[in-house]
Scaffold this motif. Sequence first.
Motif, PDB file in Angstrom:
ATOM      1  N   GLU A 312       0.949  -1.099  -0.163  1.00 29.54           N
ATOM      2  CA  GLU A 312      -0.067  -0.157  -0.043  1.00 29.54           C
ATOM      3  C   GLU A 312       0.766   1.442   0.017  1.00 29.54           C
ATOM      4  O   GLU A 312       0.694   2.338  -0.769  1.00 29.54           O
ATOM      5  CB  GLU A 312      -1.062  -0.121   1.365  1.00 29.54           C
ATOM      6  N   GLU A 371     -12.058  -2.052   1.338  1.00 27.77           N
ATOM      7  CA  GLU A 371     -11.528  -0.831   0.360  1.00 27.77           C
ATOM      8  C   GLU A 371     -12.511  -0.719  -0.836  1.00 27.77           C
ATOM      9  O   GLU A 371     -12.229   0.269  -1.419  1.00 27.77           O
ATOM     10  CB  GLU A 371     -10.152  -1.197   0.002  1.00 27.77           C
ATOM     11  N   ARG A 445     -11.870   0.094  -6.216  1.00 28.24           N
ATOM     12  CA  ARG A 445     -11.213   1.006  -5.037  1.00 28.24           C
ATOM     13  C   ARG A 445     -11.358   2.638  -5.241  1.00 28.24           C
ATOM     14  O   ARG A 445     -11.783   3.557  -4.645  1.00 28.24           O
ATOM     15  CB  ARG A 445      -9.606   0.854  -4.731  1.00 28.24           C
ATOM     16  N   ASP A 449     -13.368   5.645  -3.515  1.00 30.22           N
ATOM     17  CA  ASP A 449     -12.564   6.846  -3.230  1.00 30.22           C
ATOM     18  C   ASP A 449     -13.302   8.043  -3.574  1.00 30.22           C
ATOM     19  O   ASP A 449     -13.251   9.083  -2.804  1.00 30.22           O
ATOM     20  CB  ASP A 449     -11.211   6.963  -3.567  1.00 30.22           C
TER      21      ASP A 449
END
Length: 452
Positions: A312, A371, A445, A449
């Motif tokens: 990450e 996520e 993801r 976001d």
Amino acid sequence: MKAADYLPSESQAEEDQYPQRKTAVFACIILFLGYTLAFVDRNIVALLVVPIEHDLGLTDVEMGLLQGTAFAVFYSVFGLPIAWAVDRYNRRNIVTVGVAAWSAMTCLAGLSQGFATFFLARIGVGAGEATILPSATSLIADYFPPEARGRALGFFASGIYFGSAIALIGGGLILHRIEGRQIQIPFLGMEQPWQVVLISAGALGIPLIIATLFMREPIRRHQKNRKSNNYATQVQGLLATLKSNPKALWAHFIGFTAMAFAAYGAIGWLPTILIRQYHWTPGMVGIRLGVAALIAGPAGTYFGGFLADRLEKANRPDGKFLVGALAAICTCIPAIILGTSTHQGVTFIAAVVVIFFTSLVWGVAPAALQEIIHGSVLGRVTAIYTALLNLIALGLAAPSIALLSEWMFGKNNGLGQAIAIIVPCATFIALTAFLSGRRAYTNARQCLDKLQ
């Protein structure tokens, strides 16, 4: 952290207060002990396959059903309604009833005289244990402030490994102490060693039941707006989420479930292989395998999380899928060695390696789901994933290996060879899912976001 850190300022509303630290820590310890005991009662049967088959006249296929299917099906069936009850009723009471139920059913399994009664008892164990995880997750959220929940949940989750190790080590010590002798149990009569182990495991629930009564039901912190949270809205939100990124979700479900299938398939029959093939006693198997699991399991879980965090930081949004792919690759060869080796040392070392690499995904899987799924539906999507995991991996791994071994090599033969065939197939499925779903997972993801 001091007790005052858990207390709000005087300007805060009463409903925003958290219990004092000593109250929260006490509850967390009780919940940890409950989770530990759940895995003791869940996994203890794997150590007792050979004596149970001998005394009750069962086959490997029937033992596979008792180890996994009976437990997993009803754990999944009862999981969703219990999760619904946890959101509405006293969670402490739900935990107390659950501990009492699975402990009593474990004792009843020890008194079983045949497959049918044992199967029903394992159903009861699964139904009872379905209470602990949703109740504990909800309670910890209301006992601890956000900055302390990670440590509390980590401590609670470590019960998986402690429970599995205690089942093997404790069961092994009991079997070693009373090997070849029947034991007189008050009000029950003379019992075989495997029955003593199961009754002892169930009896551990008695002090825990009493301890749960001293837990306090905390104030719920996040009551939902019932007007906007009606059933239709929930269903539409869930269905929209499932339809929005289906490839990423299915890659997650298939990949991590296949890895769990490999883990349950390889390790579930390992005590039986060591006893039959190398003539280890159940006591030897329990102590040695229990210590190995206690070391390799947590080490693998920690390494998987560490590697995912490093990826990450290296700006790899698909890092958790890459950890899953690594676990699949590194599990395949040791599983083949485990199943085909004729040297006890090689078999045991291969088993430890399998435990380590299959453990990489246990912490990564729920984190990967967080996520790509919005928090408003994360609980329900997680419940679907957990149901699939239990039904397919826990429910089918053990009996599928038993069926293949019996079909290819005859009754109660060929478990190792079946593992060497089925586990690599499961890891190949997992690897394919992770690699083919990386781009979809990254896109999912990015979509999430943008919403947050």
